[in-house]
Motif scaffolding. Structure first.
Motif, PDB file in Angstrom:
ATOM      1  N   PRO A  87       4.098  -6.057  11.537  1.00  0.00           N
ATOM      2  CA  PRO A  87       3.835  -6.872  10.343  1.00  0.00           C
ATOM      3  C   PRO A  87       3.520  -8.308  10.746  1.00  0.00           C
ATOM      4  O   PRO A  87       4.120  -8.847  11.679  1.00  0.00           O
ATOM      5  CB  PRO A  87       5.149  -6.779   9.573  1.00  0.00           C
ATOM      6  N   VAL A  88       2.575  -8.914  10.038  1.00  0.00           N
ATOM      7  CA  VAL A  88       2.248 -10.325  10.254  1.00  0.00           C
ATOM      8  C   VAL A  88       2.835 -11.171   9.129  1.00  0.00           C
ATOM      9  O   VAL A  88       3.478 -12.186   9.370  1.00  0.00           O
ATOM     10  CB  VAL A  88       0.719 -10.519  10.325  1.00  0.00           C
ATOM     11  N   PRO A 156      -1.965  -4.104   0.309  1.00  0.00           N
ATOM     12  CA  PRO A 156      -1.821  -4.547  -1.081  1.00  0.00           C
ATOM     13  C   PRO A 156      -0.406  -4.846  -1.516  1.00  0.00           C
ATOM     14  O   PRO A 156      -0.214  -5.512  -2.542  1.00  0.00           O
ATOM     15  CB  PRO A 156      -2.369  -3.343  -1.867  1.00  0.00           C
ATOM     16  N   MET A 157       0.603  -4.363  -0.782  1.00  0.00           N
ATOM     17  CA  MET A 157       1.960  -4.477  -1.321  1.00  0.00           C
ATOM     18  C   MET A 157       2.939  -4.924  -0.244  1.00  0.00           C
ATOM     19  O   MET A 157       2.989  -4.357   0.845  1.00  0.00           O
ATOM     20  CB  MET A 157       2.405  -3.112  -1.863  1.00  0.00           C
ATOM     21  N   PRO A 158       3.730  -5.965  -0.513  1.00  0.00           N
ATOM     22  CA  PRO A 158       4.762  -6.377   0.438  1.00  0.00           C
ATOM     23  C   PRO A 158       5.951  -5.433   0.387  1.00  0.00           C
ATOM     24  O   PRO A 158       6.055  -4.586  -0.488  1.00  0.00           O
ATOM     25  CB  PRO A 158       5.141  -7.775  -0.049  1.00  0.00           C
ATOM     26  N   ARG A 159       6.839  -5.595   1.355  1.00  0.00           N
ATOM     27  CA  ARG A 159       8.063  -4.796   1.474  1.00  0.00           C
ATOM     28  C   ARG A 159       7.751  -3.307   1.329  1.00  0.00           C
ATOM     29  O   ARG A 159       8.400  -2.590   0.552  1.00  0.00           O
ATOM     30  CB  ARG A 159       9.094  -5.230   0.450  1.00  0.00           C
ATOM     31  N   ARG A 185       7.427  -2.207   8.502  1.00  0.00           N
ATOM     32  CA  ARG A 185       7.665  -2.638   7.120  1.00  0.00           C
ATOM     33  C   ARG A 185       7.237  -4.091   6.962  1.00  0.00           C
ATOM     34  O   ARG A 185       7.639  -4.955   7.753  1.00  0.00           O
ATOM     35  CB  ARG A 185       9.128  -2.472   6.744  1.00  0.00           C
ATOM     36  N   THR A 186       6.448  -4.363   5.933  1.00  0.00           N
ATOM     37  CA  THR A 186       6.062  -5.743   5.645  1.00  0.00           C
ATOM     38  C   THR A 186       7.214  -6.461   4.955  1.00  0.00           C
ATOM     39  O   THR A 186       7.977  -5.850   4.200  1.00  0.00           O
ATOM     40  CB  THR A 186       4.822  -5.779   4.739  1.00  0.00           C
ATOM     41  N   PRO A 187       7.358  -7.761   5.175  1.00  0.00           N
ATOM     42  CA  PRO A 187       8.461  -8.499   4.541  1.00  0.00           C
ATOM     43  C   PRO A 187       8.200  -8.712   3.063  1.00  0.00           C
ATOM     44  O   PRO A 187       7.083  -8.531   2.571  1.00  0.00           O
ATOM     45  CB  PRO A 187       8.457  -9.826   5.309  1.00  0.00           C
ATOM     46  N   ALA A 188       9.245  -9.104   2.338  1.00  0.00           N
ATOM     47  CA  ALA A 188       9.111  -9.395   0.914  1.00  0.00           C
ATOM     48  C   ALA A 188       8.303 -10.675   0.718  1.00  0.00           C
ATOM     49  O   ALA A 188       8.295 -11.562   1.563  1.00  0.00           O
ATOM     50  CB  ALA A 188      10.480  -9.541   0.289  1.00  0.00           C
TER      51      ALA A 188
END
Length: 251
Positions: A87-88, A156-159, A185-188
């Motif tokens: 994740p970036v 398109p979607m975080p977390r 997993r992308t962060p919130a």
């Protein structure tokens, strides 16, 4: 520049500005008030410590200026098949890859045919079996991108949990996977709506999770219909958080 070349350049009577600039490029600390002979001395001391070695061919201990050549560049490939996803930020994930010789030739051939692809799957809350992703994103890889060894996805979607696969399309247009990445997993993108407090006892090395009495920051807005006055303190916040997740994800 080698040690002998530096000393030869010093003998060519460079200006004080040139000396200070060169000394700084070597990482030396140059004071503003230093005179020319002081800068030259500083550079010579650096050359003696950095490039000195002993000339054993003459049998006499003689200082020879020589730079120890080291290759500090990372290798272009480790000759291993690997695809890694990271994740970036909440809306961007980064993929990088490496191939062994056989896989590299296969993917380059598919790239020349316009059939090499990299895919990204939304696998949030599921065990991915290759076909059950919530959403699938695909990008055709040309030879230039393939050789670059990395690619950024806008998501398109975080977390959310994402997984990537690299492969090619067969003659029937069916995707054939060659490499599969880890799940990331992308962060919130906003402060957590969770009402749970997580504590860690450093002395006893014990984790505990308790329901909070409420947010430290008073909310000024509510999503209509997601709270219930019948919930005890804490559970109402939890229900609101669950409803918000459903509302946000669109599922």
């Amino acid at each position: 520049m080698k040690g002998e070349e530096i000393l030869k350049w010093l003998d060519s009577n460079p200006s004080i500005q040139e000396l200070k600039k060169f000394a700084k490029s070597l990482g030396l600390r140059v004071k503003k008030a230093m005179k020319k002979k002081e800068v030259i001395k500083l550079i010579k001391e650096h050359v003696e410590s950095a490039f000195s070695t002993t000339d054993s061919s003459s049998g006499v201990s003689t200082t020879v200026q020589r730079r120890e050549e080291k290759d500090l560049n990372l290798p272009r490939t480790y000759d291993k098949n690997k695809l890694v996803l990271m994740p970036v930020n909440p809306y961007v994930v980064f993929a990088y890859w490496d191939f062994d010789q056989r896989t590299r030739e296969l993917m380059k051939q598919k790239a020349r045919e316009g059939k090499a692809v990299i895919r990204l799957y939304d696998v949030t809350f599921i065990m991915f079996n290759g076909t059950n992703a919530h959403r699938t994103f695909e990008h055709r890889l040309d030879e230039l991108t393939l050789d670059a060894g990395n690619f950024y996805f806008n998501v398109p979607m975080p977390r959310a949990d994402y997984l990537s696969e690299m492969g090619y399309l067969d003659d029937e247009g069916k995707f054939v996977s060659v490499l599969r990445s880890n799940v990331t997993r992308t962060p919130a993108a906003s402060p957590s709506a969770s009402s749970r407090e997580r504590w860690y006892d450093l002395k006893n090395k014990k984790r505990t999770v308790v329901l909070s009495e409420g947010s430290l920051i008073k909310p000024v807005e509510k999503i209509r219909g997601v709270t219930s006055p019948g919930f005890p303190s804490g559970q109402g916040m939890m229900a609101q958080g669950i409803m918000w997740e459903i509302f946000r994800s669109g599922r």
